[in-house]
Motif scaffolding. Structure first.
Motif, PDB file in Angstrom:
ATOM      1  N   UNK E   3      15.526 -20.502  44.317  1.00 16.11           N
ATOM      2  CA  UNK E   3      14.243 -21.184  44.366  1.00 16.11           C
ATOM      3  C   UNK E   3      13.758 -21.336  42.927  1.00 16.11           C
ATOM      4  N   UNK E   4      13.450 -22.564  42.555  1.00 24.62           N
ATOM      5  CA  UNK E   4      12.993 -22.840  41.191  1.00 24.62           C
ATOM      6  C   UNK E   4      11.611 -23.482  41.274  1.00 24.62           C
ATOM      7  N   UNK E   5      10.673 -22.963  40.495  1.00 25.19           N
ATOM      8  CA  UNK E   5       9.333 -23.542  40.410  1.00 25.19           C
ATOM      9  C   UNK E   5       9.097 -23.975  38.964  1.00 25.19           C
ATOM     10  N   UNK E   6       8.787 -25.252  38.803  1.00 27.32           N
ATOM     11  CA  UNK E   6       8.530 -25.817  37.470  1.00 27.32           C
ATOM     12  C   UNK E   6       7.064 -26.216  37.404  1.00 27.32           C
ATOM     13  N   UNK E   7       6.334 -25.635  36.467  1.00 27.07           N
ATOM     14  CA  UNK E   7       4.924 -25.983  36.293  1.00 27.07           C
ATOM     15  C   UNK E   7       4.773 -26.777  34.997  1.00 27.07           C
ATOM     16  N   UNK E  18      10.562 -36.723  37.807  1.00 31.44           N
ATOM     17  CA  UNK E  18      10.545 -35.535  38.662  1.00 31.44           C
ATOM     18  C   UNK E  18      11.857 -35.412  39.434  1.00 31.44           C
ATOM     19  N   UNK E  21      14.279 -33.847  37.076  1.00 29.16           N
ATOM     20  CA  UNK E  21      14.068 -32.389  36.950  1.00 29.16           C
ATOM     21  C   UNK E  21      14.693 -31.651  38.136  1.00 29.16           C
ATOM     22  N   UNK E  22      14.495 -32.191  39.334  1.00 25.41           N
ATOM     23  CA  UNK E  22      15.035 -31.548  40.536  1.00 25.41           C
ATOM     24  C   UNK E  22      16.563 -31.557  40.515  1.00 25.41           C
ATOM     25  N   UNK E  41      16.240 -24.895  46.326  1.00 29.15           N
ATOM     26  CA  UNK E  41      14.934 -25.531  46.457  1.00 29.15           C
ATOM     27  C   UNK E  41      14.272 -25.586  45.080  1.00 29.15           C
ATOM     28  N   UNK E  42      13.702 -26.742  44.757  1.00 33.65           N
ATOM     29  CA  UNK E  42      12.946 -26.894  43.505  1.00 33.65           C
ATOM     30  C   UNK E  42      11.561 -27.434  43.850  1.00 33.65           C
ATOM     31  N   UNK E  43      10.528 -26.778  43.348  1.00 31.49           N
ATOM     32  CA  UNK E  43       9.154 -27.231  43.565  1.00 31.49           C
ATOM     33  C   UNK E  43       8.488 -27.438  42.203  1.00 31.49           C
ATOM     34  N   UNK E  44       7.912 -28.635  42.015  1.00 30.57           N
ATOM     35  CA  UNK E  44       7.220 -28.963  40.770  1.00 30.57           C
ATOM     36  C   UNK E  44       5.711 -28.928  41.019  1.00 30.57           C
ATOM     37  N   UNK E  45       5.006 -28.153  40.204  1.00 27.08           N
ATOM     38  CA  UNK E  45       3.544 -28.150  40.257  1.00 27.08           C
ATOM     39  C   UNK E  45       3.013 -28.877  39.026  1.00 27.08           C
TER      40      UNK E  45
END
Lengths: 67, 67, 67, 67, 67, 67
Positions: E3-7, E18, E21-22, E41-45
């Motif tokens: 799981x990757x979260x990019x802020x 975006x 990035x994913x 899973x990648x989530x961008x905030x």
């Protein structure tokens, strides 16, 4: 000044592999968005397989089942 | 009912220092936004220096280089 | 290089209040742990009251009940 | 493909209890939103009582005070 | 199943950026750790510049100062 | 005093559904670990489909492809 958090299961990632994740994620932000690498932060969390679930099962159980 | 997460490298923060971070972050939310301290939660994550990167390098490497 | 994430309900915090949260959280890390403010990152998330729960109820419901 | 993160204090949760949390959180997303369990991820973080605060105090201190 | 979260700050990243990035973060986990991309899973905030601080200042203030 | 964060794509979850997620996650912590619901916090993040990826693709792309 992006912040990247990478969560993986704790299954023996080496310091070299973690350094490559940090370098690669930082470069990705430079390449795609022109971000400044000097203020890009990457944090890796290694999570026990008992504490990570997918499909409603822990990874511990899935590994035993050969998934 | 704010939630505060503080991530620092694992480099010897004492229980007393962590208690001061928790008290200080809670007071900050009271002072600035009038939040109720009784339901303000603070969680501190201490992260190994191999798992934290800035400028594309791990903190482990940066510490050795005197940064 | 600490990272601080502050989650509050979206109920009208002003830019000035958010600036004070950022300044205060950064100073806290300086005062308690001697961290470098130049690389201290603070991110504030404002969350709709329908999306935040405590005691099993949304904040929207609690606000209507005068809690 | 929801992602659920559960943070609890590290006070002896067993692998069986953690498996129940993972199964239960996954089922909740199926029941309420019809999400696909196969791609629902649950991650549990266990946090030392020195690193968790509420009401401006660490859980370590609160446990000693019988709270 | 990483799981990757990019802020990042909300400053006009396009859907194409975006998507890159994913794709890039997913490929990084494949390349370095051999992870399965199907469950990565990648989530961008994207965070308002009033809500992001570094050096004790909001990004809004830093942008005006030409930083 | 557990903290639960549920991330879902922003695809029309209603206030009622979100209230059920909050009630259900809180009850799960009561049932499995005997936690106090009064101090259990649940935060739901709804993420745009352009900002969520799995298998290296955004959910926007996957929805168009019928996945």
């Amino acid at each position: 000044m992006p912040y990247v958090n990478i969560k993986i299961t704790r299954e023996g990632a080496t310091p070299e592999q973690k350094a490559r994740l940090i370098a690669g994620a930082t470069q990705l932000l430079v390449d795609v968005l022109g971000k400044n690498p000097a203020t890009t932060v990457v944090v890796i969390d290694e999570v026990d397989t008992d504490n990570w679930g997918v499909g409603g099962e822990t990874i511990t159980v899935r590994r035993k089942a050969g998934k």
